[in-house]
Structure formats: structure tokens, C-alpha cells
Design an enzyme around this catalytic site. Structure first.
Site, PDB file in Angstrom:
ATOM      1  N   LYS A  99      33.620  44.386  36.230  1.00  0.00           N
ATOM      2  CA  LYS A  99      34.296  45.629  36.630  1.00  0.00           C
ATOM      3  C   LYS A  99      33.538  46.719  35.870  1.00  0.00           C
ATOM      4  O   LYS A  99      33.888  47.068  34.743  1.00  0.00           O
ATOM      5  CB  LYS A  99      35.775  45.571  36.248  1.00  0.00           C
ATOM      6  CG  LYS A  99      36.636  46.593  36.986  1.00  0.00           C
ATOM      7  CD  LYS A  99      38.114  46.332  36.739  1.00  0.00           C
ATOM      8  CE  LYS A  99      38.978  47.410  37.371  1.00  0.00           C
ATOM      9  NZ  LYS A  99      39.186  47.224  38.812  1.00  0.00           N
TER      10      LYS A  99
HETATM   11  C1  LIG Z   1      39.813  46.461  39.850  1.00  0.00           C
HETATM   12  C2  LIG Z   1      39.292  46.062  41.178  1.00  0.00           C
HETATM   13  C3  LIG Z   1      40.017  45.264  42.072  1.00  0.00           C
HETATM   14  C4  LIG Z   1      41.439  44.834  41.804  1.00  0.00           C
HETATM   15  O1  LIG Z   1      41.527  44.045  40.679  1.00  0.00           O
HETATM   16  P1  LIG Z   1      42.927  43.864  39.915  1.00  0.00           P
HETATM   17  O2  LIG Z   1      42.589  42.980  38.780  1.00  0.00           O
HETATM   18  O3  LIG Z   1      43.868  43.267  40.866  1.00  0.00           O
HETATM   19  O4  LIG Z   1      43.346  45.226  39.493  1.00  0.00           O
HETATM   20  C5  LIG Z   1      39.409  44.879  43.244  1.00  0.00           C
HETATM   21  N1  LIG Z   1      38.162  45.261  43.547  1.00  0.00           N
HETATM   22  C6  LIG Z   1      37.435  46.023  42.719  1.00  0.00           C
HETATM   23  C7  LIG Z   1      36.069  46.434  43.098  1.00  0.00           C
HETATM   24  C8  LIG Z   1      37.964  46.447  41.509  1.00  0.00           C
HETATM   25  O5  LIG Z   1      37.234  47.213  40.695  1.00  0.00           O
END
Ligand SMILES: *Cc1c(COP(=O)(O)O)cnc(C)c1O
Length: 309
Positions: free
Chosen positions: A161
Site C-alpha cells: 500500500k
Molecule cells: C487500501 C486499499 C484497498 C482496501 O484495503 P482495506 O485493507 O480493506 O482497507 C483496496 N485497494 C487498494 C489499492 C488500496 O490501497
């Protein structure tokens, strides 16, 4: 009021609690220029007797994994990051909140070699409602397939992320909104459905639940939660390659994410999905999700880090 100019609260920066408006970085902060950073989006919810951070340990683990993927070493322990999240909620008197931890490189130099740069960490928390709109949790959103391809698996790495990965998300979301949709659906480089700009996607067809494999989508913690809820209730969830036309003819579809929570999708590229309303299974999973995060389901207590103000 603008997020920057709030006149109350503190932000955790590199181990210190800094008054909100003083939580600034230098113009030459490396990550500001090239996007080499990692972050999390975490939520805390109020329950009947106290509050709790949802799956905090999983978010912190993913923050450290994201850092590992981009070759960044976070100079704090997971415990320090966890303690700081709880403390910032207490100091800012937040019974429910969106929490944003981020690790980024300092401004010692502006090159592309990060090994000599300091790694800095900030954690902010504030009151934040539903990301895609309260109404839309009930009525669902209109989504458009993006002209932008999701980041290639060997380009920027999708298990991280990472800040820089979000340029792709931003382009897609801006395009979607410009075209009258509320969110974008991104396809991978082969043309299979990957995810939304910041959400994972699920479809329901003939009572079965499907979600794309994690090849080029982030391993969402909400996605994982939904899979567990469904399986614990005897529903089948299959991780498969999904095409956009499978969504056109699905009975139901929904997005999941910490920010978006569980948001029904009522339309893709102008095609109505199912009845064009929040589907039955979507509604059931959404309600269960909200019960869990609000501390109403003892079976899922392990997901909660409780705190009180
Ligand atoms: C943060 C994010 C998500 C969702 O992740 P969660 O852990 O459910 O918050 C999905 N796709 C991307 C690209 C993200 O950055």
C-alpha cells in the site's frame, strides 16, 4: 474546514505528539517529490460501551510488509506504532475515527537512492464519515470501467500500500467522476477485473460470491473480513479471474475497503447490475460487517482493539 487548518488535536510525528497545525514537513521531503512511501487507512468505531480500532494489528503488519516490499526500514517497532494509534485517539478524544499512519523518506537528499535517507513516520486521526457517501451505502454507486490499466504486477508492486501506487488510482477516480460515475473499476494488463481505485470488488451470481484473485489488487483487510463472514455463514466465496461482462450480468456487486466499508455497486458502464439496488447478500454482509466493527458480535472480538476515552 480544511483538514490542515483544524485548530485542535495532535498528530504523532516521529515519536512526538505535535499540535495539529504544526505538523509540517520540509518542502524537500523526498517522498513529496517521488512518492516513495507506505501508508495505512484504519478505522475506529464507537460501540455501546467503548470504542475499538478494527483489525489494528493486521493494518500495522501490512504497513511493515509494504515497507519491506519497497525496501524501507521503519525505525519503530510495531508495538510503538500500535500504542501511538491508541494514544492519538485518546488525546484527540475520538470515539470513532479514520486513522492514517504513513512512513516516508526525509529530505536529506533528493536522489533516487533511499538508503541514506531518514525514514519518518506520522500518524493522524480525525472524525470521518463514509468515504463514498452515507446514502450510497444503501442505494449503491455508479461505476465506470477505467481507461487506465491497474499497475502492472512487475511495475509498482501491488502488495504494497504505497503512496506512489496511488497516482494510478487518482487518474482513474478523477476520470470516473469526470464521466459522471462515482468510482472507477480498474482492469489489469490482461483485461481482467482488478479492483476499484482504493477498494476491492465482489460479485454475487446465483447465490455464489466471487472476487478477483490478488494478482494485481491489494490484499484488502475488509476483503478478508468479508470472505470470513461469508464462509462462517456457510456461503461459498471463490477467488477467480473476473471479466467486466461478468459484472454486467451479476445479480449483485459491491466494493470493500476500510474507507469505503461495504458499498453496493448498482451500475457499471451504464448497465444496471441485478435489480439496480443493494442486493440481499450485499445487505446481509454489509450489516454483519457493521455489527462486527461496532463490537456487537462476540465471535469477532479478536478483530477489535478496544479503548475508551
Ligand atoms: C487500501 C486499499 C484497498 C482496501 O484495503 P482495506 O485493507 O480493506 O482497507 C483496496 N485497494 C487498494 C489499492 C488500496 O490501497
Amino acid at each position: 474546514m480544511s483538514l490542515e487548518n483544524r485548530d485542535f488535536g495532535e498528530i504523532w510525528m516521529d515519536g512526538k505528539y505535535v499540535p495539529w497545525q504544526e505538523a509540517k514537513v520540509h518542502a524537500l521531503t523526498n517522498t513529496l517529490h517521488y512518492g516513495a512511501g507506505v501508508f495505512e487507512g484504519v478505522r475506529a468505531y464507537e460501540s455501546d460501551k467503548d470504542s475499538s480500532i478494527f483489525r489494528m494489528h493486521d493494518h500495522t503488519n501490512r504497513l511493515f510488509q509494504s515497507a519491506h516490499i519497497i525496501g524501507m526500514k521503519i525505525p519503530y517497532t510495531k508495538k510503538e506504532i500500535n500504542d501511538a494509534q491508541i494514544e492519538i485517539l485518546k488525546r484527540n478524544k475520538l470515539k470513532s475515527a479514520y486513522i492514517r499512519p504513513m512512513a516516508y523518506y526525509g529530505g536529506e537528499a533528493l536522489g533516487l537512492l533511499m538508503n541514506k535517507l531518514s525514514v519518518r513516520v506520522m500518524i493522524a486521526a480525525w472524525d470521518w464519515g463514509s468515504y463514498l457517501g452515507e446514502e450510497n451505502l444503501i442505494h449503491g454507486i455508479k461505476v465506470g470501467t477505467s481507461s487506465y490499466t491497474r499497475n502492472h504486477v512487475n511495475s509498482v508492486l501491488s502488495k504494497a500500500k504505497a503512496n506512489g501506487n496511488y497516482l494510478n488510482s487518482i487518474m482513474a477516480r478523477q476520470e470516473a467522476v469526470h464521466n459522471g460515475h462515482q468510482e472507477a473499476l480498474l482492469l489489469d494488463h490482461q483485461g481482467y477485473v482488478a479492483e476499484g481505485s482504493g477498494e476491492n470488488i465482489f460479485v454475487v451470481k446465483d447465490g455464489k460470491i466471487y472476487t478477483p484473485t490478488l494478482t494485481s489488487a491489494l490484499a484488502g483487510i475488509t476483503r478478508d473480513t468479508i470472505i470470513h463472514i461469508a464462509q462462517n455463514q456457510g456461503m461459498e466465496v471463490k477467488e477467480i479471474q473476473i471479466t467486466r461482462d461478468m459484472i454486467y450480468i451479476a445479480d449483485e456487486a459491491f466494493f470493500t475497503g476500510t474507507a469505503a466499508e461495504v458499498t453496493p455497486i448498482r451500475e457499471l458502464d451504464g448497465r444496471t447490475i441485478g435489480s439496480g439496488k443493494r442486493g440481499e447478500i450485499t445487505e446481509h454482509l454489509q450489516k454483519t460487517y457493521f455489527s462486527i466493527v461496532k463490537g456487537k458480535m462476540p465471535d469477532y472480538e479478536k478483530y477489535l482493539t478496544r479503548y475508551s476515552i
